[in-house]
Enzyme design. Structure first.
Site, PDB file in Angstrom:
ATOM      1  N   SER A 117       3.514   0.843  -8.289  1.00 21.84           N
ATOM      2  CA  SER A 117       4.742   1.610  -8.548  1.00 21.84           C
ATOM      3  C   SER A 117       5.843   0.650  -8.954  1.00 21.84           C
ATOM      4  O   SER A 117       5.787  -0.549  -8.666  1.00 21.84           O
ATOM      5  CB  SER A 117       5.171   2.348  -7.278  1.00 21.84           C
ATOM      6  N   TYR A 139       7.001   2.565   2.238  1.00 14.76           N
ATOM      7  CA  TYR A 139       6.296   2.988   1.015  1.00 14.76           C
ATOM      8  C   TYR A 139       6.307   1.851  -0.011  1.00 14.76           C
ATOM      9  O   TYR A 139       5.269   1.503  -0.588  1.00 14.76           O
ATOM     10  CB  TYR A 139       6.931   4.253   0.422  1.00 14.76           C
TER      11      TYR A 139
HETATM   12  N1  LIG Z   1       5.111  10.404  -8.577  1.00 15.75           N
HETATM   13  C1  LIG Z   1       5.741   9.250  -8.629  1.00 15.75           C
HETATM   14  O1  LIG Z   1       6.957   9.184  -8.820  1.00 15.75           O
HETATM   15  C2  LIG Z   1       4.951   7.967  -8.497  1.00 15.75           C
HETATM   16  C3  LIG Z   1       5.511   6.789  -9.017  1.00 15.75           C
HETATM   17  C4  LIG Z   1       4.807   5.609  -8.889  1.00 15.75           C
HETATM   18  C5  LIG Z   1       3.566   5.596  -8.264  1.00 15.75           C
HETATM   19  N2  LIG Z   1       3.061   6.761  -7.753  1.00 15.75           N
HETATM   20  C6  LIG Z   1       1.753   6.694  -7.082  1.00 15.75           C
HETATM   21  O2  LIG Z   1       0.824   7.409  -7.848  1.00 15.75           O
HETATM   22  C7  LIG Z   1      -0.199   7.940  -7.000  1.00 15.75           C
HETATM   23  C8  LIG Z   1      -0.380   9.400  -7.313  1.00 15.75           C
HETATM   24  O3  LIG Z   1       0.826  10.084  -6.998  1.00 15.75           O
HETATM   25  P1  LIG Z   1       1.199  11.472  -7.685  1.00 15.75           P
HETATM   26  O4  LIG Z   1       2.576  11.347  -8.200  1.00 15.75           O
HETATM   27  O5  LIG Z   1       0.134  11.898  -8.601  1.00 15.75           O
HETATM   28  O6  LIG Z   1       1.262  12.385  -6.373  1.00 15.75           O
HETATM   29  P2  LIG Z   1       0.667  13.844  -6.072  1.00 15.75           P
HETATM   30  O7  LIG Z   1       0.912  14.769  -7.208  1.00 15.75           O
HETATM   31  O8  LIG Z   1       1.235  14.200  -4.732  1.00 15.75           O
HETATM   32  O9  LIG Z   1      -0.912  13.598  -5.938  1.00 15.75           O
HETATM   33  C9  LIG Z   1      -1.462  12.937  -4.829  1.00 15.75           C
HETATM   34  C10 LIG Z   1      -2.956  13.150  -4.811  1.00 15.75           C
HETATM   35  O10 LIG Z   1      -3.524  12.423  -3.715  1.00 15.75           O
HETATM   36  C11 LIG Z   1      -4.286  13.298  -2.875  1.00 15.75           C
HETATM   37  N3  LIG Z   1      -4.167  12.828  -1.506  1.00 15.75           N
HETATM   38  C12 LIG Z   1      -3.049  12.687  -0.776  1.00 15.75           C
HETATM   39  N4  LIG Z   1      -3.330  12.269   0.460  1.00 15.75           N
HETATM   40  C13 LIG Z   1      -4.670  12.135   0.526  1.00 15.75           C
HETATM   41  C14 LIG Z   1      -5.594  11.736   1.533  1.00 15.75           C
HETATM   42  N5  LIG Z   1      -5.169  11.434   2.781  1.00 15.75           N
HETATM   43  N6  LIG Z   1      -6.920  11.702   1.249  1.00 15.75           N
HETATM   44  C15 LIG Z   1      -7.359  12.039   0.019  1.00 15.75           C
HETATM   45  N7  LIG Z   1      -6.541  12.425  -0.983  1.00 15.75           N
HETATM   46  C16 LIG Z   1      -5.220  12.479  -0.731  1.00 15.75           C
HETATM   47  C17 LIG Z   1      -3.636  14.681  -3.103  1.00 15.75           C
HETATM   48  O11 LIG Z   1      -4.500  15.774  -2.834  1.00 15.75           O
HETATM   49  P3  LIG Z   1      -4.538  16.499  -1.384  1.00 15.75           P
HETATM   50  O12 LIG Z   1      -3.124  16.799  -1.009  1.00 15.75           O
HETATM   51  O13 LIG Z   1      -5.410  17.698  -1.560  1.00 15.75           O
HETATM   52  O14 LIG Z   1      -5.167  15.505  -0.484  1.00 15.75           O
HETATM   53  C18 LIG Z   1      -3.351  14.612  -4.606  1.00 15.75           C
HETATM   54  O15 LIG Z   1      -4.524  14.877  -5.321  1.00 15.75           O
HETATM   55  C19 LIG Z   1       0.238   7.628  -5.569  1.00 15.75           C
HETATM   56  O16 LIG Z   1      -0.443   6.474  -5.133  1.00 15.75           O
HETATM   57  C20 LIG Z   1       1.718   7.346  -5.698  1.00 15.75           C
HETATM   58  O17 LIG Z   1       2.171   6.487  -4.703  1.00 15.75           O
HETATM   59  C21 LIG Z   1       3.709   7.957  -7.877  1.00 15.75           C
END
Ligand SMILES: NC(=O)c1ccc[n+]([C@@H]2O[C@H](COP(=O)([O-])OP(=O)(O)OC[C@H]3O[C@@H](n4cnc5c(N)ncnc54)[C@H](OP(=O)(O)O)[C@@H]3O)[C@@H](O)[C@H]2O)c1
Length: 270
Positions: free
Chosen positions: A151, A164
């Site tokens: 990130s 985080y």
């Molecule tokens: N969105 C941002 O602004 C951003 C920026 C930089 C980096 N990131 C990183 O990108 C990655 C993806 O984030 P996103 O934005 O796509 O978030 P998201 O839309 O909330 O997706 C998260 C995914 O992870 C799964 N998940 C969460 N907890 C889990 C667990 N304990 N076991 C298995 N699966 C789990 C969720 O499904 P379930 O809820 O069904 O488990 C969902 O499929 C993360 O690592 C986040 O830190 C995000």
């Protein structure tokens, strides 16, 4: 955004036939799974909620001629990663995408230690376990790719999202080193470090997301960077945010982040 055919072919040749995508039911993981399905990869899709994964399976198999295995696993629980590994046994896995992850926010001393520890398990411990297992497998195969979700917050301390940001610093550092160790074995490792993205992330982290990109704006740049770079800052906005701070000393970046994250979590302190 769509992957050009030349990129689809490159990815499939280097990293096919099967890709594991954790966090594939939402946000960035869903976008990467969709792009990979379009490139002809068979997928092992992972998340906690089975019905969401089944909806993804239905949508992708109706659009693309691919096979999908659904694995409902909570990677914070013991046995979560083993369930993924067991499901993938015997399949020709060449690509691991670790996108399951989430954030927490707020004043550190007011957060729950259990919640912070759980995030550490998902963002770091499970990512380590899967990276370790598939690094070994890919080295034996002499081919493979690993994408780890870092990130923008990985590059300095971030007040009001301290733990985080620390988990993402771990991911970034691990990926940078593995990229060098594994490259001579034909294995590519990429840290993908986006800025704010519209997804399920903001709600779970209780952050008010500003200036965010859509997952569809970052999936293609991430996949194009695999095998070419160690870190990708996907999307123009992400690059502007990082490059504009490039000459700023680290202590001052932390102060800037205090202002930004302070604003994104202000509603919690009213
Ligand atoms: N969105 C941002 O602004 C951003 C920026 C930089 C980096 N990131 C990183 O990108 C990655 C993806 O984030 P996103 O934005 O796509 O978030 P998201 O839309 O909330 O997706 C998260 C995914 O992870 C799964 N998940 C969460 N907890 C889990 C667990 N304990 N076991 C298995 N699966 C789990 C969720 O499904 P379930 O809820 O069904 O488990 C969902 O499929 C993360 O690592 C986040 O830190 C995000």
């Amino acid at each position: 955004m769509k992957l050009p055919d030349s990129e689809k072919n490159r990815l499939k040749q280097k990293y096919g036939q099967w890709a594991i995508v954790t966090g594939a039911s939402s946000g960035i993981g869903l976008e990467l799974a969709t792009q990979l399905a379009g490139a002809g990869f068979n997928l092992i899709v992972v998340a906690r909620h089975l019905e969401k994964l089944q909806a993804v399976e239905h949508e992708l198999t109706s659009k693309f001629k691919i096979e999908i295995k659904v694995v409902d696993a909570d990677v914070s629980q013991s046995g979560g990663c083993d369930k993924i590994i067991q499901a993938a046994l015997g399949l020709n896995v060449g690509l691991l995408v670790v996108s399951a992850g989430y954030g927490t926010s707020g004043v550190f001393i007011e957060t729950s230690l259990d919640a912070e520890t759980n995030m550490l398990k998902v963002n770091c411990e499970a990512l380590l376990a899967l990276s370790h297992y598939y690094s070994r497998q890919f080295v034996r195969q002499k081919r493979g790719g690993i994408i780890l979700m870092s990130s923008l917050v990985a590059f300095q301390g971030v007040p009001y999202s301290a733990n985080y940001a620390a988990t993402k610093a771990y991911v970034q550092t691990l990926a940078e080193a593995l990229a060098i160790e594994l490259q001579p074995h034909g294995v590519d490792v990429l840290a993908a470090a986006p800025g704010p993205i519209e997804s399920g992330f903001g709600e779970r982290a209780n952050m008010k997301m500003a200036m965010s990109l859509k997952p569809s704006q970052v999936g293609v740049p991430i996949l194009k960077a695999l095998g070419r770079r160690t870190t990708v800052l996907p999307g123009l906005l992400t690059k502007i945010l990082v490059y504009s701070l490039r000459t700023v000393p680290r202590w001052a970046k932390v102060r800037i982040m205090e202002k930004i994250m302070g604003g994104m979590t202000q509603h919690q302190r009213k």
